[in-house]
Design a protein around this motif. Sequence first.
Motif, short mmCIF file in Angstrom:
data_model
loop_
_atom_site.label_atom_id
_atom_site.label_comp_id
_atom_site.label_asym_id
_atom_site.label_seq_id
_atom_site.Cartn_x
_atom_site.Cartn_y
_atom_site.Cartn_z
N LEU A 62 -20.35 -23.08 101.25
CA LEU A 62 -21.80 -23.16 101.11
C LEU A 62 -22.12 -23.37 99.63
CD1 LEU A 62 -23.13 -20.39 103.51
CD2 LEU A 62 -23.34 -22.86 103.78
N ALA A 63 -22.65 -24.54 99.31
CA ALA A 63 -22.95 -24.87 97.92
C ALA A 63 -24.45 -24.87 97.70
CB ALA A 63 -22.37 -26.25 97.58
N THR A 64 -24.87 -24.23 96.61
CA THR A 64 -26.29 -24.22 96.24
C THR A 64 -26.55 -25.39 95.32
OG1 THR A 64 -26.31 -21.80 96.39
CG2 THR A 64 -28.13 -22.85 95.22
N TRP A 106 -27.10 -27.21 111.05
CA TRP A 106 -26.23 -26.04 110.90
C TRP A 106 -27.08 -24.83 110.52
CZ3 TRP A 106 -26.02 -23.59 106.11
CH2 TRP A 106 -26.54 -24.30 105.02
N SER A 107 -26.51 -23.63 110.71
CA SER A 107 -27.26 -22.40 110.44
C SER A 107 -26.29 -21.27 110.11
CB SER A 107 -28.12 -22.03 111.65
OG SER A 107 -27.29 -21.77 112.78
N VAL A 108 -26.87 -20.23 109.51
CA VAL A 108 -26.10 -19.02 109.20
C VAL A 108 -26.76 -17.86 109.93
CG1 VAL A 108 -25.26 -17.48 107.39
CG2 VAL A 108 -25.54 -19.93 106.92
N SER A 109 -26.02 -17.17 110.78
CA SER A 109 -26.56 -16.07 111.57
C SER A 109 -26.68 -14.80 110.71
CB SER A 109 -25.67 -15.79 112.78
OG SER A 109 -24.39 -15.35 112.36
N GLY A 132 -23.56 -13.48 109.26
CA GLY A 132 -22.88 -14.35 108.32
C GLY A 132 -22.10 -15.49 108.94
N THR A 133 -22.09 -15.59 110.25
CA THR A 133 -21.35 -16.67 110.93
C THR A 133 -22.05 -18.01 110.70
OG1 THR A 133 -20.58 -15.16 112.64
CG2 THR A 133 -20.45 -17.52 113.12
N GLU A 164 -14.83 -20.81 110.83
CA GLU A 164 -14.15 -19.63 110.32
C GLU A 164 -14.05 -19.69 108.80
OE1 GLU A 164 -10.41 -19.30 112.30
OE2 GLU A 164 -11.30 -18.90 114.28
N SER A 165 -13.82 -18.54 108.20
CA SER A 165 -13.68 -18.47 106.75
C SER A 165 -12.58 -19.41 106.26
CB SER A 165 -13.35 -17.03 106.32
OG SER A 165 -13.16 -16.96 104.93
#
Length: 657
Positions: free
Chosen positions: A549-551, A527-530, A533-534, A543-544
């Motif tokens: 997203l957990a750190t 997985w990735s974050v553009s 923010g997508t 979608e939101s």
Amino acid sequence: MRESSYVHSYPHCWRCRNPLIYRAVSSWFVKVTDIKDRMVELNQEINWIPDNVKDGQFGKWLENARDWSISRNRYWGSPIPVWESSDPNYPRRDVYGSLAEMEKDFGRLPLNAQGEVDLHRPWIDDLTRPNPDDPTGKSVMRRVPEVLDVWFDSGSMPYAQVHYPMENRDWFETHNPGDFIVEYIGQTRGWFYTLHILATALFDRPAFRNVISHGIVLGSDGQKMSKSLRNYPDVTEVLDRDGADAMRWFLMSSPILRGGNLVVTEQGIRDGVRQMMLPLWNVYHFFGLYTNAANGGAGYEAQLRYQADNVMDRYIMAETGRLVTEAKEQFDDYDIWAAAETLRAYMDTLTNWYVRRSRERFFDEDTQAFDVLYTCLETVCRVAAPLLPLVTEEIWRGLTGGRSVHLTDWPEASLFPQDEDLMTLMNRTRAICSSGSALRKAHNLRVRQPLAGLTVAVPEGQRLAGTFESIIADELNLKGVTLLDSAEVSPADFGISQQLKVNARAAGPRLGKRVQQVIKAAKSGDWSVSDDGTVTAGDIALESGEYELATVVDDAAETSTRAVTVLSEGGFLVLDTELTDELRAEGAARDMIRAIQQERKNADLNVSDRIHTTIHADAQTCAAVEANRDLVAGETLSRELELIVSDKPSVAVKVVN
């Protein structure tokens, strides 16, 4: 044919608990359906608290409004002022709107046994007259037997209370709609509703501008509070033990003012005392203790101050200004719960941050600190007065010698400095200290035990250098603090990474079977974050609300010599947990300082008393205290510090001249 029993719920009188019998009867109605659309429109002019009631429970009720049955077949009540012919062959109906109209037709007014005008039964029913439309002269005009529903009386309150329109016409026209009313959520079908019907029908305007529709007050057993069930704490006992302000704060600061239900318990009331009233009183006591002891006991007369040099003073002054502004907005919006929460948060800042971190300045008789704390106390009393009228009155009069806090004006926010940059940096510092303290606690490292250092990686971390860096080091008992810009360091270097958690329940309806593909990709790291923010998992964009997203901190990142935590505002902390012999010795010395201070308190010494301290302890503890003699003596005002090796530990203090 079959005969059987059917068990079902049955209506009972809520007062006497007797079973009720429902049967159809003829009734008088208000034709609400003719004005329903206008009622919906006028509802938009009303400020509802909570605001979801406007288009929710009340709005939906208006949209589905039916004609309103206003008559009741009872003896007591307001008689319906309608007279009808006794002969259906000569029908006539008269409706009276004033005493003058009745006296004109009947030649008199109804009088009770004392000769007073009385519109109730039985005297009103004595008014009869021949039917003017009956040429035979035999039929009689008699009042209909029904009385008005009491909700009609309640809905008429705004004008009925001043006998409008016969009297007080000018007053009513300038005082209606009412500014504010309050009742529980069930009145959306009761009082709020009947007020709105009659105001719309008679005046084409709302009956009120603002309304708090609060939740239901429940007893300690979770049922609706009831005098007959006695399912609530004894009110007299609560007032005697905790005071009226405690009960008032408990109610005003509860979710009930936002539409939630409230269980009344003694513990809940005492929690309000602990969270707001005791901190306020303790700060007042602290202020009086130090100002009265200043100047060799002559005392110091504090005064209002709105400008200061010390960073802690500037911060608390800015926070006080924000308190005044936010609380006023919340009170003006009738958001009482929010105002109470703002006050509670401010008191936490005042007591657990400003006063605690400024104790040494008060001990040193810093007059600027005295003036700033005086200003804060005087201001918060004025802000909190609507919610804590008795406690704030006592404190404010003690501070100022004035007549009453309730006769003063609202504080002027513009007098306080507005320093958003300072507040941002200080609040970031507080967040770092809070997370650092939690990190120490999680690794069983008491606050009095010094540690070598802390690495702080936050946005624009270098802006904390100097003053705020020193605060962090002092607050967390650190020998050093390393500041980094979180944008310039890689969290991965410290064992920190992000995990994608897919909310299958939210994503399932949209993705269908593909949700399993997304979950599998999230677990495998595909997985990735553009840049925009997508979030994409397994080539499927989410979608939101469909993911989180957990750190997380890798287990390998934490060792015996360091601990790592992630800040909710962004960034992370790395705490050096290695203890050297020097650090352990200073920790033991600080523990001894705590023991000496407790002995000072037990001996009821003044804060400025100098003392001779005798310590009996084991050899290791004595060595640790000796290595940090200046620290121990300075913190405890010990002019003389005597160390005696003993297997029976004890601390003794006595005042010296």
